[in-house]
Design a protein around this motif. Structure first.
Motif, PDB file in Angstrom:
ATOM      1  N   ARG A 145     -33.620 -38.523  98.129  1.00 19.35           N
ATOM      2  CA  ARG A 145     -33.600 -39.816  98.801  1.00 19.35           C
ATOM      3  C   ARG A 145     -34.192 -40.827  97.819  1.00 19.35           C
ATOM      4  O   ARG A 145     -35.375 -40.733  97.469  1.00 19.35           O
ATOM      5  CB  ARG A 145     -34.423 -39.778 100.091  1.00 19.35           C
ATOM      6  N   CYS A 146     -33.385 -41.736  97.356  1.00 21.10           N
ATOM      7  CA  CYS A 146     -33.800 -42.738  96.375  1.00 21.10           C
ATOM      8  C   CYS A 146     -33.958 -44.091  97.047  1.00 21.10           C
ATOM      9  O   CYS A 146     -33.165 -44.457  97.914  1.00 21.10           O
ATOM     10  CB  CYS A 146     -32.771 -42.853  95.254  1.00 21.10           C
ATOM     11  N   THR A 147     -34.953 -44.842  96.632  1.00 16.69           N
ATOM     12  CA  THR A 147     -35.076 -46.218  97.104  1.00 16.69           C
ATOM     13  C   THR A 147     -33.938 -47.066  96.540  1.00 16.69           C
ATOM     14  O   THR A 147     -33.248 -47.776  97.271  1.00 16.69           O
ATOM     15  CB  THR A 147     -36.434 -46.806  96.701  1.00 16.69           C
ATOM     16  N   PRO A 187     -31.510 -50.040 110.722  1.00 14.44           N
ATOM     17  CA  PRO A 187     -31.624 -48.831 111.556  1.00 14.44           C
ATOM     18  C   PRO A 187     -30.397 -47.927 111.509  1.00 14.44           C
ATOM     19  O   PRO A 187     -30.525 -46.703 111.475  1.00 14.44           O
ATOM     20  CB  PRO A 187     -31.847 -49.407 112.963  1.00 14.44           C
ATOM     21  N   ASP A 188     -29.214 -48.513 111.481  1.00 12.40           N
ATOM     22  CA  ASP A 188     -28.011 -47.678 111.493  1.00 12.40           C
ATOM     23  C   ASP A 188     -27.710 -47.043 110.143  1.00 12.40           C
ATOM     24  O   ASP A 188     -26.776 -46.262 110.005  1.00 12.40           O
ATOM     25  CB  ASP A 188     -26.797 -48.471 111.978  1.00 12.40           C
ATOM     26  N   ASP A 189     -28.530 -47.376 109.142  1.00  6.04           N
ATOM     27  CA  ASP A 189     -28.371 -46.798 107.807  1.00  6.04           C
ATOM     28  C   ASP A 189     -29.501 -45.837 107.479  1.00  6.04           C
ATOM     29  O   ASP A 189     -29.580 -45.300 106.365  1.00  6.04           O
ATOM     30  CB  ASP A 189     -28.325 -47.924 106.768  1.00  6.04           C
ATOM     31  N   ALA A 190     -30.375 -45.597 108.433  1.00  5.53           N
ATOM     32  CA  ALA A 190     -31.595 -44.834 108.161  1.00  5.53           C
ATOM     33  C   ALA A 190     -31.312 -43.398 107.752  1.00  5.53           C
ATOM     34  O   ALA A 190     -32.039 -42.818 106.929  1.00  5.53           O
ATOM     35  CB  ALA A 190     -32.508 -44.860 109.385  1.00  5.53           C
ATOM     36  N   GLU A 191     -30.270 -42.784 108.298  1.00  6.44           N
ATOM     37  CA  GLU A 191     -30.001 -41.380 107.999  1.00  6.44           C
ATOM     38  C   GLU A 191     -29.478 -41.170 106.582  1.00  6.44           C
ATOM     39  O   GLU A 191     -29.864 -40.225 105.894  1.00  6.44           O
ATOM     40  CB  GLU A 191     -28.995 -40.808 108.997  1.00  6.44           C
ATOM     41  N   TRP A 192     -28.608 -42.060 106.125  1.00  2.70           N
ATOM     42  CA  TRP A 192     -27.921 -41.850 104.856  1.00  2.70           C
ATOM     43  C   TRP A 192     -28.362 -42.774 103.734  1.00  2.70           C
ATOM     44  O   TRP A 192     -28.146 -42.470 102.561  1.00  2.70           O
ATOM     45  CB  TRP A 192     -26.415 -42.013 105.064  1.00  2.70           C
TER      46      TRP A 192
END
Length: 294
Positions: free
Chosen positions: A13-15, A268-273
């Protein structure tokens, strides 16, 4: 519009994931997480690891002699990564105007193994068009070859190396340019607009050219890849599971696998990926990037 099955690289998981590169000699992928000051590797056994860098790197590419070349905060560097987790860096060149608040951003080798990268002012909200494009070769670091860039991105070359592509991904630009490219001297000329993403979706981030000569760009903020034919016509779109794809490239034994990095959007809708790195098979073959020969 095309859907593609993506494989998420576990444990990553990269910033701000950026600059994926395929090292054919090592049979491994490399990429960076810019603010984390990390360079990552995925090897043939699907094992990942990272090394901590002394400063932020915007881009990396394999070197023919081994190791990497990197565009970083204070210049272009030779980077060696050791199995014990240590890193050795050596300065190759620093632009005179690489001032405070700036760093190198997107980078890639041309077909002859010259390394190219551009600078940017990191605070994009300031919209400072002080970024410049540089070449590193046997003569060292060049003078600026392109100036007036807000957020340099999208470097790639046509299969014959005679066309160079460059983009500016800043919201005030969103342009991709094509240049005639002198393969003997590494000199671009005849700059013209190739694609204007204001007429499509997203912002043109990192990019790669496939074996058909088509230009794939990561449409940042639009969550997709866009492919343009050599004439500049959009002919394909692949939706991705994250909002901010940042750069793509081809690799693997058959050069038919594409790796795509991404940036955490904070939505929020991008939190998983968001921030993940994925592999996919887009159905076309890529080109082997030359290792940096200098």
């Amino acid at each position: 519009m095309t859907a593609a099955s993506v494989e998420r690289i576990d444990g990553v998981r990269c910033t701000t994931g950026e600059s994926p590169a395929w090292d054919a000699a090592a049979k491994a992928w490399y990429w960076v997480d810019i603010p984390a000051k990390r360079v990552w590797r995925l090897d043939a056994a699907s094992k990942t690891r990272f090394w901590e860098l002394p400063e932020m790197a915007g881009c990396v590419a394999p070197r023919a002699r081994g190791g990497l070349i990197a565009g970083m905060e204070t210049g272009m560097y030779d980077v060696d990564l050791f199995d014990n987790g240590t890193v050795a860096t050596a300065l190759l060149g620093k632009p005179a105007d690489l001032g405070a608040g700036m760093r190198f951003n997107d980078g890639r080798t041309d077909r002859q193994g010259r390394f190219w990268s551009g600078t940017m002012f990191m605070d994009m909200s300031a919209a400072k068009d002080i970024g410049k494009l540089y070449r590193y070769d046997g003569h060292g670091l060049s003078q600026p070859l392109v100036s007036g860039l807000l957020t340099q991105n999208g470097l790639s070359w046509s299969p014959d190396g005679k066309t160079m592509y460059l983009s500016d991904s800043h919201p005030q630009s969103r342009l991709v340019w094509a240049f005639d490219y002198d393969v003997a001297t590494g000199t671009p000329s005849n700059r013209r607009v190739f694609a204007n993403l204001a007429e499509h979706v997203g912002r043109p981030d990192g990019a790669v050219v496939d074996a058909d000569g088509c230009y794939w760009t990561c449409a940042n903020d639009a969550g997709c890849l866009l492919r343009f034919t050599p004439s500049g016509k959009l002919d394909r779109r692949i939706d991705l599971p994250f909002a901010k794809p940042s750069m793509c490239t081809f690799g693997g034994a058959d050069l038919r696998t594409m790796i795509v990095t991404s940036i955490v959007s904070g939505k929020p809708d991008d939190a998983e990926w968001g921030g993940s790195v994925v592999l996919l098979r887009p159905g076309v073959q890529g080109l082997a990037d030359a290792a940096c020969a200098f």
